[in-house]
Design a protein around this motif. Sequence first.
Motif, PDB file in Angstrom:
ATOM      1  N   HIS A  62       2.789  -6.980   4.876  1.00  0.00           N
ATOM      2  CA  HIS A  62       1.418  -6.490   5.093  1.00  0.00           C
ATOM      3  C   HIS A  62       0.975  -6.757   6.529  1.00  0.00           C
ATOM      4  O   HIS A  62       1.567  -7.575   7.232  1.00  0.00           O
ATOM      5  CB  HIS A  62       0.440  -7.203   4.154  1.00  0.00           C
ATOM      6  N   MET A  63      -0.098  -6.052   6.925  1.00  0.00           N
ATOM      7  CA  MET A  63      -0.787  -6.352   8.181  1.00  0.00           C
ATOM      8  C   MET A  63      -2.198  -6.806   7.793  1.00  0.00           C
ATOM      9  O   MET A  63      -2.808  -6.237   6.881  1.00  0.00           O
ATOM     10  CB  MET A  63      -0.874  -5.114   9.093  1.00  0.00           C
ATOM     11  N   HIS A 109       0.825  -1.224   0.000  1.00  0.00           N
ATOM     12  CA  HIS A 109       0.000   0.000   0.000  1.00  0.00           C
ATOM     13  C   HIS A 109       0.859   1.273   0.000  1.00  0.00           C
ATOM     14  O   HIS A 109       2.041   1.218  -0.313  1.00  0.00           O
ATOM     15  CB  HIS A 109      -0.977  -0.023   1.176  1.00  0.00           C
ATOM     16  N   GLU A 152      -2.287   0.843   7.833  1.00  0.00           N
ATOM     17  CA  GLU A 152      -1.464  -0.350   7.568  1.00  0.00           C
ATOM     18  C   GLU A 152      -0.218   0.025   6.761  1.00  0.00           C
ATOM     19  O   GLU A 152       0.876  -0.485   7.035  1.00  0.00           O
ATOM     20  CB  GLU A 152      -2.282  -1.393   6.780  1.00  0.00           C
TER      21      GLU A 152
HETATM   22 ZN   LIG Z   1      -2.280  -5.091   3.041  1.00  0.00          ZN
END
Ligand SMILES: [Zn+2]
Length: 231
Positions: free
Chosen positions: A130-131, A50, A66
């Motif tokens: 990522h989270m 992102h 995030e």
């Molecule tokens: Zn993500």
Amino acid sequence: MCFKRGKFIFCAVAMLVVLASSIAIEKVSAKETFQKNESMDYSVVIDAGHGGIDPGSIGYKTKVKESDVNLAVAKKLEKRLLEMGFRVVMTREDENGLYGLSTTNYKKRDMQKRKDIINEARPDIVVSVHMNSYVRHNLRGAQVFYDKNSTSGEALALSIQDQFASKLEKSDKGIAIGDYYMLKCAPSASVIAECGFLSNEEDEKLLISPEYQDKIAECIFLGIVNFFNQD
Ligand SMILES: [Zn+2]
């Protein structure tokens, strides 16, 4: 009888001492192996997921983005890998996305740019950071995803998940197959590390702390080193 019992206890104590010292020796030699391999001649693309107008998931309580947590972990991982002699390419190094100035169709261009960076770098491995998030707030823990057609991706995922399981909270669920664009960008061993759930209050508290972020980075780093040492 008494004597024997005493002897048995002595033996047990002696064995414990031997066991403890051999554990200590093992720890030292593991450390030495890392130092000897100072220049690990491998290249890694770290992809912080992102960025820009795409925050990814949002923290349940703190509303943390995030994209910011991903970048923090990615940078800590980058530092560790560079110190160990890896060549590292980051898909992004600040809070901006990779879609350029226009925001029309931004997601597609953002993903394409990540793919271009990976293909230009021709890395041995790709780690996307990522989270996770879920509509129900009870899910917790870190999990690594890989593409079902990639045996090297699966091996890398297993190696990182091993570290997650032993060092992070609620992270012993095992690896998972994922059908994601980032796993199909290149023939390199590629994984997506979902490092915990921002939709869970306890995980969120951990994920925003620099100490826990460093622990995550350490897990991914050790997982990568062990993956290459398997060859
Ligand atoms: Zn993500």
